[in-house]
Scaffold this motif. Structure first.
Motif, short mmCIF file in Angstrom:
data_model
loop_
_atom_site.label_atom_id
_atom_site.label_comp_id
_atom_site.label_asym_id
_atom_site.label_seq_id
_atom_site.Cartn_x
_atom_site.Cartn_y
_atom_site.Cartn_z
N TYR A 91 22.02 -5.65 21.42
CA TYR A 91 22.44 -4.62 22.38
C TYR A 91 21.77 -3.28 22.11
N TYR A 113 22.95 0.39 23.12
CA TYR A 113 24.11 1.06 23.73
C TYR A 113 23.83 2.51 24.11
N ASP A 114 22.73 3.05 23.59
CA ASP A 114 22.44 4.47 23.83
C ASP A 114 21.37 4.59 24.92
N HIS A 121 24.79 -0.96 29.01
CA HIS A 121 23.95 -1.30 27.86
C HIS A 121 22.76 -2.13 28.33
#
Ligand code: TYD
Length: 135
Positions: free
Chosen positions: A120, A122-123, A50
């Motif tokens: 964050y 995350y992708d 991340h």
């Protein structure tokens, strides 16, 4: 600082045992808001995966060794941490993974912000777009 950097920490070598330390705004280039540690990582596991929008981090291998892979959206660089008197400074906006944890390794992380799930990314594809917009 907007580039990752390995920073050598002070060390006091002593027959009674060695000592190292880090202070905010000195070896750590920001105010420390939070600390966490990663331990008991099973062989072959990967942590991280991340990026943070705002959080900066400083990672120390207090025990054992592991690798930190940093990605700025264009290129990746691997930093191997295996001494308790070196730390890796990570600016905000880098995708990061941690792998190659040795048995009984202990990663101490000094973070610049309180824990915030919204910080964050995350992708990975989202991260690449985000990183390129920032350039
Ligand atoms: P996470 O940051 O996803 O770990 P990694 O860096 O290995 O991907 O954190 C794992 C879990 O721990 C997640 O559910 C949120 C929680 N957590 C906190 O509550 N506070 C913290 O300061 C951190 C770092 C994680």
């Amino acid at each position: 600082m907007n580039q990752p950097k390995i920073i050598q920490l002070p060390k006091f070598l002593d027959a009674r045992g060695n000592l190292s330390f880090a202070e905010e705004f000195k070896q750590i280039p920001y105010k420390i808001a939070r600390t966490y540690w990663i331990y008991d990582v099973p062989g072959g596991e990967i942590r991280g995966g991340h990026a943070y929008r705002e959080n900066e981090e400083f990672i120390i291998a207090l025990s054992g060794s592991f690798d930190v892979i940093l990605d700025n959206g264009i290129e990746k660089q691997t930093y191997s941490l295996n001494r308790s008197y070196y730390g890796l400074y990570i600016p905000k906006g880098f995708w990061r993974e941690m792998n190659n944890f040795s048995t009984n390794s202990l990663a101490l992380v000094l973070a610049s912000t309180p824990y915030c799930p919204n910080d964050y990314i995350y992708d990975y594809e989202h991260f690449k777009r985000y990183a390129n917009e920032k350039k």
